[in-house]
Enzyme design. Structure first.
Site, mmCIF file in Angstrom:
data_model
loop_
_atom_site.group_PDB
_atom_site.id
_atom_site.type_symbol
_atom_site.label_atom_id
_atom_site.label_comp_id
_atom_site.label_asym_id
_atom_site.label_seq_id
_atom_site.Cartn_x
_atom_site.Cartn_y
_atom_site.Cartn_z
ATOM 1 N N LYS A 163 1.616 7.985 1.152
ATOM 2 C CA LYS A 163 0.967 6.853 1.807
ATOM 3 C C LYS A 163 -0.254 6.438 1.006
ATOM 4 O O LYS A 163 -1.098 7.260 0.675
ATOM 5 C CB LYS A 163 0.538 7.273 3.214
ATOM 6 C CG LYS A 163 1.085 6.345 4.285
ATOM 7 C CD LYS A 163 0.524 6.695 5.639
ATOM 8 C CE LYS A 163 0.506 5.459 6.521
ATOM 9 N NZ LYS A 163 -0.316 5.680 7.709
ATOM 10 N N HIS A 194 -2.547 4.053 1.937
ATOM 11 C CA HIS A 194 -3.702 3.637 2.750
ATOM 12 C C HIS A 194 -3.778 4.514 4.002
ATOM 13 O O HIS A 194 -3.043 5.489 4.120
ATOM 14 C CB HIS A 194 -3.535 2.167 3.149
ATOM 15 C CG HIS A 194 -2.234 1.928 3.847
ATOM 16 N ND1 HIS A 194 -2.086 2.052 5.193
ATOM 17 C CD2 HIS A 194 -1.003 1.619 3.359
ATOM 18 C CE1 HIS A 194 -0.832 1.814 5.516
ATOM 19 N NE2 HIS A 194 -0.146 1.551 4.418
#
Ligand code: OMP
Length: 224
Positions: A107, A109
């Site tokens: 991921k 963010h």
């Protein structure tokens, strides 16, 4: 070798057969081998089955696992296994321990990183389904190392007791993993235990499966 089954191990084999998780027939493994049996942990698929499964893992851990600080379930199949094992350790063994799992897609963010749950630090006990040739577990070792933690050991449901891909190596894939990483791999049950269980059954059908498994073990298994 002679397999000495504890009552909970016999119960686990019965449970896996009743749930359709341990099946007999013809299966092609990830390694390409044609196996007369297959263990599909994804078929423990009700809340009750998952709760019971966690108790079997927790029992094996309580009896035989080395010391550890955090449980880790490798995506995807290890995630519910580590979760239910963590619950069972807390509920039935008075051990409330952190657990973590990875996401396969990193991921960029939000919370960032690809580890979810507890921080991977200290001694990590990996909870997984099955080790056959050891390919999947090598990837997991990379993840733990990248997180700066170290693996304390691995617990799996079934040790298939077969050799890794290298025909010149007489050790089982699990024995190779243990030697390569200097950690124990424990299992709720071994193939020898499944065989012992099948051989003590009265029905011709289960005994017939035992014969096919013995032939498979002669070809790919470790010599006892
Ligand atoms: P290795 O990566 O060869 O050690 O194989 C382990 C993986 O094979 C497991 O995580 C499963 O995805 C799959 N598998 C089973 O789930 N059950 C079996 O009985 C056999 C295998 C397999 O393909 O070897």
């Amino acid at each position: 070798g002679a397999a000495c089954l504890q009552p909970y191990q016999r119960q686990f084999i019965e449970f896996a057969i009743v749930q359709g998780v341990l099946r007999f027939g013809e299966f092609t493994l990830k390694s390409g081998r044609a196996s007369p049996y297959f263990f599909n942990a994804g078929l423990f698929r009700t809340g009750g089955a998952l709760a019971k499964l966690g108790r079997f893992y927790a029992r094996a851990i309580a009896e035989r696992a080395p010391g550890f600080d955090v449980l880790f379930g490798p995506a995807y199949k290890g995630i519910p296994l580590a979760a239910t094992t963590a619950v069972a350790l807390a509920d039935h063994h008075d051990r409330d321990l952190p657990y973590a799992f990875n996401r396969k897609e990193a991921k960029a963010h939000g919370e960032g990183g690809n580890i979810v749950g507890a921080t991977l630090e200290g001694r990590v006990l990996i909870v997984d389904d099955v080790i056959t040739a050891g390919t999947a577990i090598r990837e997991v070792m990379g993840l733990i190392e990248a997180a700066g933690a170290r693996a304390a050991g691995v617990v799996v449901a079934l040790d298939r007791q077969e050799r890794g891909g290298d025909d010149n190596d007489p050790r089982s894939a699990i024995q190779q993993v243990e030697a390569a990483y200097g950690m124990p791999v424990i299992s709720i049950v071994t193939l020898d235990m499944v065989l012992a269980y099948l051989e003590e059954q009265a029905g011709d059908e289960l005994r017939g499966h035992a014969e096919a498994i013995r032939a498979y073990r002669d070809r790919y298994g470790v010599t006892p």
